[in-house]
Design a protein around this motif. Structure first.
Motif, short mmCIF file in Angstrom:
data_model
loop_
_atom_site.label_atom_id
_atom_site.label_comp_id
_atom_site.label_asym_id
_atom_site.label_seq_id
_atom_site.Cartn_x
_atom_site.Cartn_y
_atom_site.Cartn_z
N GLY C 52 13.45 -2.05 1.94
CA GLY C 52 14.52 -2.29 0.98
C GLY C 52 14.13 -3.00 -0.29
O GLY C 52 14.96 -3.62 -0.93
N HIS C 53 12.84 -2.92 -0.67
CA HIS C 53 12.45 -3.59 -1.91
C HIS C 53 12.92 -2.88 -3.15
O HIS C 53 13.14 -3.49 -4.18
CB HIS C 53 10.92 -3.74 -1.96
CG HIS C 53 10.48 -5.08 -1.53
ND1 HIS C 53 10.58 -6.17 -2.34
CD2 HIS C 53 9.97 -5.53 -0.37
CE1 HIS C 53 10.14 -7.23 -1.69
NE2 HIS C 53 9.77 -6.87 -0.50
N HIS C 54 13.01 -1.59 -3.08
CA HIS C 54 13.48 -0.84 -4.25
C HIS C 54 14.31 0.36 -3.78
O HIS C 54 14.21 0.76 -2.61
CB HIS C 54 12.31 -0.40 -5.12
CG HIS C 54 11.17 0.21 -4.36
ND1 HIS C 54 11.32 1.35 -3.60
CD2 HIS C 54 9.89 -0.17 -4.20
CE1 HIS C 54 10.18 1.64 -3.04
NE2 HIS C 54 9.29 0.74 -3.38
N PRO C 55 15.13 0.88 -4.66
CA PRO C 55 15.95 2.03 -4.25
C PRO C 55 15.09 3.27 -4.07
O PRO C 55 14.03 3.40 -4.68
CB PRO C 55 16.90 2.20 -5.43
CG PRO C 55 16.23 1.55 -6.58
CD PRO C 55 15.35 0.48 -6.04
#
Lengths: 359, 285, 247
Positions: C52-55
């Motif tokens: 979930g660090h980036h979309p």
């Protein structure tokens, strides 16, 4: 792992400036006794001491968010001012009421209140101050504490100035001319002594609560946030909740300090007393840094050294003392960013165990 | 119409100070909280000229030159110790500088509100419906010219190339023989110079006072946050937008709330930004 | 057996460069799977996409039956899916024990938990896990003062402290002393066998990953190049070529 040995290790090396459990407790008792006795020994300095204890509260509360949690706030003064105004507004409403019923308006706008009325009003005012501050801190913290680094710092700076500007533009709060707080009834004795003890008690309570909190999970969490917030998030820690609690605890004690400070001074000026970003607002940061950020004793030490320095400046540099204060900020921050305790620890060879930080 | 036009013209001055801030931020990774005080200092210099009987327009080059030297001095004494340090140190140190400068100006120039009247009269537009002080037009032109000048320096000159190289990668620039220390000094001095020019304009268009510098710092920051660190066009546009927004709220809520509005706008914009980023699973740093 | 982690056609690009293109993989509960590939093949990006660090640009991720591709890092972590970092991330100014204590799970979701003492049981478990990774002697040292390899061990122990269902480990043996590597592998195996933690391991060291994982995925240029048992992957000509040509 034997748990008893382990418990003993946890207790023992907590020493800050005064190490060892027994002597430390003794030292604390001596300090407390000295603080209580001081107003009687040197009655001329009572108002100075009152201000000193306010400074201690300011530095301690700033350090919760700024030192232990690593969120460099320039706007904590908001809660000091908000508490001051909340308390004053409540007290004025009550005192108008009291005048109508008892003295039938004979004494003019600022009639003397009976001691019981005064104390009751102050008590209620302080309760409202704390309530308002925490109610403001919760939503504000939940949103602003999502910002990081430069953005957080500048945002809080803006917040502090905005609060002052609003207070000085809003007629209901007396706008630029401020508010007058109820006169202190003579029957209660010396005003300075009264507030000296109030602020001393507040500083003591603040110290005790923070000392307790830092030893709970809360302390671990905000330290983790300071050291690496991304990691803390990746580990699923409740970072937002911890941040909001830290911010609210600071707001609570700041409001209790501000709420009484208005009465101590006798009137409230929006920019010079309540939301005084250039004095109290930055001094609280400076005191915490001066003593040592992220330690429990650092801010207290810093407040004492700072207050004395400031008084000396005031005495010897009259007129230029504020220039000197500005210079002092620049010098301290550039040359002594780890504070007195940090410097001492470095000199002692930096045993640098984690315990030392949380003395 | 009046408000919009006034805001637009004044906004160009804000944009100038903002561009200086972006320069220092981009090159040195320092946010200069004393930005506003540099502006005010430029304003006081211009006012001081008028007390000597010299036309305030000469204050523009003077403030630019004096502030350039002053900026260099500040860098050599204080700011160079802040490069590569914890951002908190640089924020607090420049905040201390800002208080120091405020108090110094208070001592030297006094706490009165000052204005350097250029006496250029006004132009009437739309059948006298819109009054336009000529000085605001001059200020607008000067602000744009100064910004363009700065841009030209950055784009074309050797020093400008060194500044841009350093802002992209200081270590690499150092390896390539760029003397980054001088580059930083130059960037800070240039920033001080544009602030000085902006201040001279402020003194002519409006007023200066020792303690209002912080509003210019915050305006600069708002503009930079909205416009980014890069190009000049967005900076000018957001400067003008800010000027307009301020004038309109000042008109709607009363002038006493105008300053509060600037600061609240800052808070709102930052929160909005963080909200938008977090929706995209990102964190604002 | 049901998959604990199910990655379905995940794509992610940065500024026009495709770091992950339609990558699918699945890890069953209790398994140890490996993720290999030359530098820049998109392994760490895939980890970041999962936790979930980036979309994501496209695709979906399910963990333990829950769709997580739109969740944020802390929420995913609280479901029991943790990752470690290639460059170690520990709380540098805190002691090792404190690093461990703070990592304990706190799934009772209300504010009161902040004000509680650290329970003795948690401290005991912290000490036990420090013993497990061989850091017991250093438990009161500042985490920031440990060597790189020791920090990796500490980070691993912190992750175990959380009682995760699954760990994503980003190069657990990179940069540590060769004599420690075997110890690290041994601990990974034991964490899987004794604590029942499912593992997905990015690994550069082929020897390590071949011994550790029962199933291996190989990425190259952002695509899934090959998947299968260690034997199959090692003998896959495309994998051999990617490694010889790519590095």
């Amino acid at each position: 792992m034997s748990t008893s040995a382990n418990a003993a290790r946890q207790e023992a090396p907590r020493g800050g400036p005064l190490s060892g459990a027994g002597p430390r407790r003794l030292g604390l008792a001596v300090l407390a006794a000295a603080a209580v006795a001081a107003p009687f020994v040197a009655p001329g300095l009572q108002s100075q001491m009152a201000v000193l204890w306010v400074m201690v509260v300011l530095a301690l509360t700033w350090d919760v968010v700024g030192g232990q949690m690593g969120y460099n706030s320039f706007g904590n003064i908001v809660f000091f001012g908000a508490g001051m105004y909340a308390s004053a507004v409540v007290q004025r409403a009550l005192s108008l009421n009291a005048q109508e019923t008892t003295t039938a308006g004979a004494g003019g706008a600022e009639a003397l209140l009976a001691p019981i009325q005064y104390l009751g009003g102050l008590g209620l005012g302080l309760a409202c101050a704390a309530l308002v501050a925490v109610l403001v801190a919760l939503p504000l913290g939940a949103s602003i504490l999502r910002l990081r680094g430069h953005y957080f710092a500048i945002c809080t700076l803006g917040l502090g100035v905005a609060a002052g500007e609003i207070a000085s533009a809003w007629d209901w709060l007396g706008a630029g001319s401020g508010l007058v707080t109820p006169l202190f009834p003579e029957a209660l004795g010396n005003r300075n002594r009264f507030f000296c003890f109030y602020f001393l008690a507040l500083a003591g309570a603040c110290f005790a609560v923070l000392k307790l909190l830092y030893r709970r999970r809360f302390g671990l969490l905000i330290n983790a946030i300071r050291d690496d917030e991304d990691k803390a998030e990746a580990m699923g820690l409740p970072t937002i909740r911890a941040k909001v609690v830290a911010w609210s605890v600071a707001a609570f004690f700041l409001a209790l300090a501000g709420g009484a400070y208005g009465n101590f001074i006798g009137f409230i000026d929006p920019l010079d007393i309540a939301f005084s970003g250039a004095t109290f607002g930055v001094w609280m940061i400076l005191m915490a840094i001066m003593g040592g950020r992220g330690t429990l004793w650092g801010p207290i030490l810093g407040a004492m050294v700072f207050h004395v320095t400031q008084e000396l400046f005031w005495t010897f540099l009259l007129g230029w003392h504020r220039v000197a204060m500005g210079l002092l900020i620049v010098v301290i921050v550039t040359f002594l960013p780890d504070g007195i305790l940090g410097w001492v620890r470095e000199r002692r060879g930096g045993a640098a165990l984690a315990e030392g930080r949380r003395a | 119409m009046q408000l919009l036009l006034d805001g637009l013209l004044v906004g160009a001055i804000f944009a100038l100070a903002a561009y200086g801030m972006a320069l220092v931020w981009g090159v040195m990774n320092i946010i200069n909280v004393a930005q506003g005080e540099l502006v005010i200092l430029g304003g006081f210099l211009t006012w001081w000229l008028t007390t000597l009987g010299i036309h305030p327009l000469f204050g523009i080059p003077l403030a630019g030159a004096v502030l350039f030297a002053f900026g260099w001095l500040l860098y050599r004494t204080v700011v160079h110790r802040l490069v590569d340090r914890d951002l908190f140190v640089s924020l607090l140190a420049t905040f201390g500088l800002s208080i120091l400068l405020q108090q110094l100006m208070n001592q030297v120039f006094g706490a009165d509100i000052r204005n350097a009247n250029a006496g250029l009269g006004s132009t009437y537009l739309l059948g006298d419906g819109v009054v336009l002080a000529n000085i605001k037009l001059v200020a607008f032109a000067v602000a744009l010219a100064a910004a363009a000048g700065l841009l030209l320096v950055l784009r074309r000159s050797r020093a400008g190339r060194a500044i841009r190289a350093t802002s992209q990668n200081a270590r690499a620039a150092r390896l390539m023989g760029v003397r980054t220390d001088r580059v930083y000094a130059l960037a800070f001095a240039l920033n001080a110079a544009v602030c000085g020019i902006a201040g001279a304009l402020v003194a002519m268009v409006w007023v200066v006072h020792p303690f209002i510098g912080i509003t210019y710092t915050v305006r600069s920051f708002v503009i930079v946050v909205v416009a980014g660190l890069g190009n000049i066009a967005p900076v000018v546009i957001s400067g003008a937008a800010l000027g307009d927004a301020e004038n309109i709220t000042g008109f709607l809520l009363g002038a006493e709330f105008q300053t509060a509005f600037v600061f609240l706008l800052l808070v709102v914009i930052l929160l909005l930004r963080s909200y938008l980023l977090s929706r995209r699973r990102q964190v604002l740093r | 057996m049901n998959a604990l982690l199910e990655v379905d056609r995940v794509s992610k690009s940065f500024g026009g460069v495709a770091a992950n293109r339609e990558i699918s993989l699945s890890v069953p509960a209790g398994a140890v799977h490996g993720l290999i590939g030359p530098n820049g093949s998109g392994k760490t990006t895939l980890f970041n996409s999962i936790v979930g660090h980036h979309p994501l640009d496209a695709g979906s991720v399910a963990f333990d039956g829950t769709r997580i591709e739109r969740m944020t890092v802390p929420r995913i972590a609280r479901l029991g899916l943790l990752r470690t970092f290639q460059q170690t991330r520990v709380y540098g100014a805190m002691s090792c024990v404190e690093n461990m204590q703070v990592s304990a799970p706190h799934r009772t979701a209300h504010g009161g938990v902040l004000l509680r003492r650290v329970p003795a049981a948690v401290t005991e478990r912290a000490e036990g896990l420090l013993e497990f990774v061989g850091l017991a002697a250093l438990r009161h040292h500042r985490a920031g003062s440990l060597s790189f390899g020791q920090q990796k061990l500490l980070e691993f122990a912190m992750a175990l402290m959380f009682r995760p269902k699954m760990l994503l480990l980003d190069e657990p043996t990179a940069g540590i002393n060769p004599t420690l590597i075997n110890g690290m592998i041994d601990r990974l195996v034991r964490a899987n066998a004794e604590l029942g933690v499912t593992l997905l391991v990015i690994e550069h060291n082929m020897r390590v990953v071949m011994n550790l994982a029962t199933h291996i995925y190989c990425l190259a240029h952002g695509r899934l190049l090959a998947a299968g048992t260690p034997e199959e992957v090692r003998n896959d000509p495309r994998v051999v070529e990617a490694y010889l040509g790519g590095e």
